[in-house]
Enzyme design. Structure first.
Site, PDB file in Angstrom:
ATOM      1  N   SER A  66       0.834  -1.208   0.000  1.00  0.00           N
ATOM      2  CA  SER A  66       0.000   0.000   0.000  1.00  0.00           C
ATOM      3  C   SER A  66       0.861   1.247   0.000  1.00  0.00           C
ATOM      4  CB  SER A  66      -0.853   0.079   1.264  1.00  0.00           C
ATOM      5  OG  SER A  66      -1.539  -1.086   1.490  1.00  0.00           O
TER       6      SER A  66
ATOM      7  N   HIS B  71      -2.108  -3.095  -6.559  1.00  0.00           N
ATOM      8  CA  HIS B  71      -2.679  -2.685  -5.268  1.00  0.00           C
ATOM      9  C   HIS B  71      -4.180  -2.921  -5.257  1.00  0.00           C
ATOM     10  CE1 HIS B  71      -3.572   0.613  -2.118  1.00  0.00           C
ATOM     11  NE2 HIS B  71      -3.267  -0.512  -1.516  1.00  0.00           N
TER      12      HIS B  71
ATOM     13  N   GLU C 116      -5.070  -0.613  -8.392  1.00  0.00           N
ATOM     14  CA  GLU C 116      -4.028   0.306  -8.867  1.00  0.00           C
ATOM     15  C   GLU C 116      -2.893  -0.551  -9.431  1.00  0.00           C
ATOM     16  OE1 GLU C 116      -4.427   4.329  -6.220  1.00  0.00           O
ATOM     17  OE2 GLU C 116      -3.476   2.655  -5.205  1.00  0.00           O
TER      18      GLU C 116
ATOM     19  N   ASN D 157      -4.266   6.724  -1.833  1.00  0.00           N
ATOM     20  CA  ASN D 157      -3.756   7.138  -0.524  1.00  0.00           C
ATOM     21  C   ASN D 157      -3.141   8.525  -0.559  1.00  0.00           C
ATOM     22  OD1 ASN D 157      -4.509   5.192   1.361  1.00  0.00           O
ATOM     23  ND2 ASN D 157      -2.931   3.787   0.631  1.00  0.00           N
TER      24      ASN D 157
HETATM   25  N1  LIG Z   1      -5.538  -4.895   4.833  1.00  0.00           N
HETATM   26  C1  LIG Z   1      -5.787  -3.961   3.917  1.00  0.00           C
HETATM   27  O1  LIG Z   1      -6.796  -3.245   3.983  1.00  0.00           O
HETATM   28  C2  LIG Z   1      -4.844  -3.781   2.764  1.00  0.00           C
HETATM   29  C3  LIG Z   1      -5.313  -3.137   1.598  1.00  0.00           C
HETATM   30  C4  LIG Z   1      -4.446  -3.021   0.506  1.00  0.00           C
HETATM   31  C5  LIG Z   1      -3.156  -3.487   0.589  1.00  0.00           C
HETATM   32  N2  LIG Z   1      -2.719  -4.095   1.745  1.00  0.00           N
HETATM   33  C6  LIG Z   1      -1.346  -4.604   1.763  1.00  0.00           C
HETATM   34  O2  LIG Z   1      -1.399  -6.010   1.579  1.00  0.00           O
HETATM   35  C7  LIG Z   1      -0.328  -6.635   2.303  1.00  0.00           C
HETATM   36  C8  LIG Z   1      -0.907  -7.651   3.270  1.00  0.00           C
HETATM   37  O3  LIG Z   1      -1.780  -7.003   4.153  1.00  0.00           O
HETATM   38  P1  LIG Z   1      -2.816  -7.825   5.048  1.00  0.00           P
HETATM   39  O4  LIG Z   1      -3.731  -6.836   5.638  1.00  0.00           O
HETATM   40  O5  LIG Z   1      -3.344  -8.976   4.293  1.00  0.00           O
HETATM   41  O6  LIG Z   1      -1.826  -8.363   6.198  1.00  0.00           O
HETATM   42  P2  LIG Z   1      -2.059  -9.574   7.201  1.00  0.00           P
HETATM   43  O7  LIG Z   1      -1.250  -9.257   8.397  1.00  0.00           O
HETATM   44  O8  LIG Z   1      -3.501  -9.902   7.346  1.00  0.00           O
HETATM   45  O9  LIG Z   1      -1.384 -10.821   6.434  1.00  0.00           O
HETATM   46  C9  LIG Z   1      -0.017 -10.898   6.161  1.00  0.00           C
HETATM   47  C10 LIG Z   1       0.345 -12.395   6.011  1.00  0.00           C
HETATM   48  O10 LIG Z   1       1.694 -12.483   5.562  1.00  0.00           O
HETATM   49  C11 LIG Z   1       2.294 -13.611   6.213  1.00  0.00           C
HETATM   50  N3  LIG Z   1       3.732 -13.455   6.157  1.00  0.00           N
HETATM   51  C12 LIG Z   1       4.541 -12.668   6.916  1.00  0.00           C
HETATM   52  N4  LIG Z   1       5.817 -12.803   6.530  1.00  0.00           N
HETATM   53  C13 LIG Z   1       5.823 -13.697   5.496  1.00  0.00           C
HETATM   54  C14 LIG Z   1       6.850 -14.245   4.676  1.00  0.00           C
HETATM   55  N5  LIG Z   1       8.117 -13.904   4.833  1.00  0.00           N
HETATM   56  N6  LIG Z   1       6.480 -15.122   3.721  1.00  0.00           N
HETATM   57  C15 LIG Z   1       5.192 -15.482   3.558  1.00  0.00           C
HETATM   58  N7  LIG Z   1       4.173 -14.992   4.306  1.00  0.00           N
HETATM   59  C16 LIG Z   1       4.501 -14.108   5.265  1.00  0.00           C
HETATM   60  C17 LIG Z   1       1.706 -13.570   7.616  1.00  0.00           C
HETATM   61  O11 LIG Z   1       1.809 -14.837   8.239  1.00  0.00           O
HETATM   62  C18 LIG Z   1       0.253 -13.166   7.324  1.00  0.00           C
HETATM   63  O12 LIG Z   1      -0.548 -14.328   7.157  1.00  0.00           O
HETATM   64  C19 LIG Z   1       0.451  -5.510   2.968  1.00  0.00           C
HETATM   65  O13 LIG Z   1       1.505  -5.141   2.137  1.00  0.00           O
HETATM   66  C20 LIG Z   1      -0.593  -4.391   3.059  1.00  0.00           C
HETATM   67  O14 LIG Z   1      -0.017  -3.110   3.099  1.00  0.00           O
HETATM   68  C21 LIG Z   1      -3.525  -4.261   2.820  1.00  0.00           C
END
Ligand SMILES: NC(=O)c1ccc[n+]([C@@H]2O[C@H](COP(=O)([O-])OP(=O)(O)OC[C@H]3O[C@@H](n4cnc5c(N)ncnc54)[C@H](O)[C@@H]3O)[C@@H](O)[C@H]2O)c1
Length: 359
Positions: free
Chosen positions: A117, A138, A150, A189
């Site tokens: 993000s 994104h 995105e 953002n």
């Molecule tokens: N949550 C949102 O609203 C949102 C929206 C858009 C983008 N994002 C982006 O998406 C990404 C994930 O966000 P999320 O909310 O799903 O996070 P989350 O914390 O729910 O999930 C992250 C997952 O990654 C796993 N993980 C950590 N290190 C790892 C590794 N080295 N190899 C494999 N898996 C690994 C964790 O175990 C976890 O299951 C981030 O970059 C975030 O910025 C999030």
């Protein structure tokens, strides 16, 4: 042609993207470093597919087929053979760089995308010897229902790679891609930052909290005013994105985190999830402004209608700046803001309306 999709990270976004891809007929391999996250992912995706059946978006057979098209991989090497790998692990540059370094070696044929993000896609791509096959994808939360994606190119992204992924998003996933340059915050953002920051400035100028939200809904016809939206997102999550963009853009005054939000976060008043933010909550219902938030505000002469004008003008100004910097085209900026925020108009459409009503 993209047919097999690998996903790294089985959290909120990874599960949503896996469900989306599988529902659209792609073969999916989902990897997470932690076995418990993978086990939980199975349950989450099953619930998501069941809910799609209840809502009439998928038939039972389609949902069963989608569930069967997802494989769960405890090793990153399990993603070998994928045409596209979408990384959705934690938002941490070093973690993502490590993953991309590994993917570079293990999956030499795949296109590599990150769902970051707020991090620089180019900085992630630098961890590979093949940055031409790296780009940003994104998705918004929840990926199954949010239409916008995105699609972020770095100066090194190969145009053919970009086109292949664009077609995958548009025709394969039936989502709306927008073409974005790799800058902090991408379109949504970044262009929306003033919505939250200017709102706090006008609140402190005397416009208050609830009156500003009411003006936003009544005059701007937006679904949620800035304070209601920050309470929903979480003041902490919203503040951390502001801080990242503020630093990454060289600390310009317009992106400076506001004391009001910082103080509320320090107190743990972080929005709906804590029962207190700019408003107090009883269950899911707002029960009046948070007296603690009001106590941090100064008195001033600013009226809500003028406050809304100031907020939307600052969003328009940010959109114009992003356009001039070549971040994205005007229509992509409008599309992104409308789809991500559920706004009736994009910033350039608002500008056109303002210019028309001036005469
Ligand atoms: N949550 C949102 O609203 C949102 C929206 C858009 C983008 N994002 C982006 O998406 C990404 C994930 O966000 P999320 O909310 O799903 O996070 P989350 O914390 O729910 O999930 C992250 C997952 O990654 C796993 N993980 C950590 N290190 C790892 C590794 N080295 N190899 C494999 N898996 C690994 C964790 O175990 C976890 O299951 C981030 O970059 C975030 O910025 C999030």
């Amino acid at each position: 042609m993209i047919q097999r999709v690998g996903i790294v990270g089985a959290g909120t976004m990874g599960c949503g993207i896996a469900q989306l891809c599988a529902s659209q007929g792609f073969s999916v391999k989902l990897h997470d470093l932690f076995p418990e996250a993978l086990a939980a992912a199975r349950g989450k995706i099953k619930l998501g597919l069941d809910s799609a059946v209840i809502k009439g978006r998928l038939t039972t057979q389609q949902a069963d087929r989608a569930a069967l098209s997802i494989d769960y991989a405890s090793e990153l090497s399990g993603l070998t053979g994928a045409d596209l790998i979408i990384e959705a692990a934690v938002e941490d540059l070093e973690t993502k760089r490590k993953i991309f370094g590994e993917l570079d070696k293990r999956c030499p044929e795949a296109i590599l995308a990150t769902n970051t993000s707020s991090l620089s896609v180019a900085a992630i791509a630098q961890a590979t010897a093949t940055p031409h096959r790296v780009l940003g994808l994104h998705f918004f939360n929840p990926p199954v229902s949010m239409r916008l994606v995105e699609t972020v190119r770095t100066p090194q992204t190969n145009p053919e790679v970009f086109t292949a992924v664009w077609d995958f998003v548009l025709m394969g996933l039936r989502k709306t891609p927008v073409d974005v340059k790799d800058i902090p915050g991408f379109i949504v953002n970044r262009v929306m930052r003033p919505y939250y920051l200017e709102a706090q400035r006008v609140a402190d100028g005397g416009a208050g909290i609830a009156p500003v939200d009411t003006a936003a809904r009544e005059i701007g016809q937006v679904p949620l005013g800035p304070f209601e939206l920050m309470d929903l997102i979480g003041l902490d999550v919203n503040l951390s994105i502001t801080r990242i963009i503020y630093q990454a853009c060289g600390r310009p005054e317009r992106f400076k985190p506001q004391a009001l939000q910082e103080k509320l976060v320090e107190l743990g008043h972080i929005g709906r999830k804590s029962g207190k933010g700019f408003y107090l909550y009883e269950g899911s219902q707002a029960a009046g402004e948070n007296p603690q938030a009001l106590a941090f505000l100064s008195a001033g002469p600013l009226k809500p209608a003028a406050a809304w004008e100031q907020i939307i003008s600052s969003v328009i100004a940010e959109a114009q700046m992003a356009f001039k910097e070549g971040v994205a085209g005007k229509s992509d900026i409008d599309t992104a803001i409308k789809l991500a925020m559920n706004f009736p108009k994009g910033p350039f459409e608002w500008l056109n309306q303002k210019e028309k009503t001036r005469f």
